[in-house]
Design a protein around this motif. Sequence first.
Motif: not given
Length: 339
Positions: A208, A251, A253-257, A309-311
């Motif tokens: 990251r 760790n 990404h907030s879009e995937d958590r 944040e990293v996908k």
Amino acid sequence: MHILPSVAVVILNWNGKAFLEKFLPSVCRSTYGNLQLVLADNASTDDSVAFVAANYPSVRIIRNPSNDGFAGGYNEALAHVEADIYVLLNQDVEVEPGWIEPVVALMESDPRIAACQPKMRAYHQPDEFEYAGAAGGWMDVLGYTFCRGRILYTTEKDEGQYDDVQDVFWATGAALFIRSACFHQVGGFDRDFFAHMEEVDLCWRLQRAGYRVCYCPGSKVFHVGGGSLPQGNPRKLYLNFRNNLMMLWKNLHSEDRWIVLFQRFFLDILAAVKSLVSGKPKDMAAIWRAYRDYYRWRKTYVNKHELPEVKLMKMKGVFHGIMIWRYYFLRRKKFKDLI
């Protein structure tokens, strides 16, 4: 004249006299030219420290005041070690004399390589890869970890199939080379983990931060494995489940958590049910305790690492599928067949 980076091999010890008697001599035969050896003791109650002090006076001893596990123990000790590169070495690892040089040379080739691991083979089956690192760590999209050369409990024979330098997702904590500046930049190990998965979490944070994690086949070590907690131990299962969930929460990404943790919840329920019907109620209880303590931890968690944040899909060493599906249902038990 080229100046070699300073290297400190730091062995974390807890009541490990038998391992130190057997394996410390091989470490002392290391041929690297700018090297210090350190024993970091986690408040052992045996006479392992006295043994090292009496027989290996060149080994520096750091005494931690308490046993705070792998994560806390190394954080405490490394605050007192000055070197360009730390080598975190388990007490149950045998090394060859020139094991350090190839890894340092690889790390010097690119300053973005923050961490690296050698080839990890099994001490008791020396022609096979060893569980705890094999030929470099990978992870799938749901956070299940595996290695080149080892998927779940299936290990491969080393036939030279992984003799290429490669970027990986994580490097084994049993023989972890890491730039000291990078270790401290991302905050070291997470003490909340105590033991297990802390090196995966650390390597995720390194990626990251924009660094690389690599595998170096030119170096080879032999690991006994299971020295502190053997496979199948409910305590080990508890730590692996709890720490894996904590790592994902920290760790991803907030879009995937949420979508990842939602899927993991149902798969982990299946794992708990399987444990129960297989006659292993202690394993089911360990998974339940892992979730209980993960939720308690999450309520008080404060993000201490201001990293971008990293996908996950954009990182190296990530399998864009679900490992357990291919392993159990498609019977793909070798790395080359899985990927």
